[in-house]
Design an enzyme around this catalytic site. Structure first.
Site, PDB file in Angstrom:
ATOM      1  N   GLU A  11       0.820  -1.216   0.000  1.00  0.00           N
ATOM      2  CA  GLU A  11       0.000   0.000   0.000  1.00  0.00           C
ATOM      3  C   GLU A  11       0.848   1.258   0.000  1.00  0.00           C
ATOM      4  OE1 GLU A  11      -3.070  -0.125  -0.639  1.00  0.00           O
ATOM      5  OE2 GLU A  11      -3.131  -2.311  -0.500  1.00  0.00           O
ATOM      6  N   HIS A  51       1.779   2.123  -3.513  1.00  0.00           N
ATOM      7  CA  HIS A  51       0.719   2.861  -4.214  1.00  0.00           C
ATOM      8  C   HIS A  51       0.719   4.333  -3.806  1.00  0.00           C
ATOM      9  CE1 HIS A  51      -0.977  -0.645  -6.026  1.00  0.00           C
ATOM     10  NE2 HIS A  51      -1.446  -1.159  -4.914  1.00  0.00           N
TER      11      HIS A  51
END
Length: 219
Positions: A27, A30
């Site tokens: 994550e 991202h």
């Protein structure tokens, strides 16, 4: 993972710690990629951090432990803020997958390295016929490699809101974009399908990926 818990609690704890770390890095990848392309949404919401509490999804983490695939909290992005919409959407979407693939390779190489140092102990530990310190580390590294491979392949599936759907979206005509973004609101339906109708086929895809991947490294 549950089988590992029953077989060796210490190896399970090591692997679980690596699992959390892998989800967080996925994550964070991202979030950081989005930030590089000019979107500060994730940064404003505190997602540019290694704090697992900001990234982990309770249900997704539990499912990863129970059935072999799962997810973390999706990183919020605002693609119109990207300097280059298509390139930004593609890079941001694939960033977490690339991180997991790199980790899968590194942990697989670690298993091979540990095997070189202690071939008997590693094989014995992996087969459940005994245990050595290096064998225990190799067991945790093997599961860590498998988990990261699963995360990468699972997220490549072109099912909203998984990363694969956004990778595909970045390649489709711009006139389709409003409709594709609207599909995101039906993510609950996607997860329902993943847990029911698509569960069997997805597990077959993941088994094939593991067989090919580990066949390359250990075949």
């Amino acid at each position: 993972m549950i089988a590992l818990l029953q077989r060796d609690p210490l190896a399970f704890l090591l692997t679980f710690a690596i699992l959390v770390f892998s989800l967080v890095l996925h994550e964070l990848g991202h979030a950081y990629a989005a930030y590089l392309f000019g979107d500060t949404t994730a940064k404003r919401q505190g997602r540019l951090t290694l704090n697992p509490l900001k990234h982990l999804d309770p249900l997704g983490t539990v499912l990863l432990l129970l059935v072999g695939f799962g997810w973390a909290k999706p990183v919020p992005i605002y693609p119109p803020a990207f300097r280059h919409y298509r390139l930004g959407l593609f890079v941001v979407s694939i960033a977490g997958i690339v991180i997991n693939l790199v980790l899968a390779v590194l942990f697989a190489l670690l298993v091979r390295g540990l095997f070189t140092l202690d071939p008997v102990g590693v094989v014995m530990t992996l087969r459940g016929e005994g245990q050595t310190e290096l064998g225990l580390l190799a067991l945790a590294a093997f599961f860590a490699s498998s988990i990261n491979l699963v995360l990468a392949v699972f997220n490549l599936l072109p099912i909203p809101p998984l990363d694969g759907s956004k990778i595909l979206q970045s390649l489709l005509p711009l006139s389709w974009q409003p409709l594709l973004w609207r599909l995101e609101q039906y993510a609950w339906l996607s997860f329902l399908l993943i847990l029911t109708v698509l569960r069997g086929p997805i597990q077959e895809v993941l088994r094939l990926a593991r067989r090919v991947f580990f066949g390359f490294f250990f075949g």
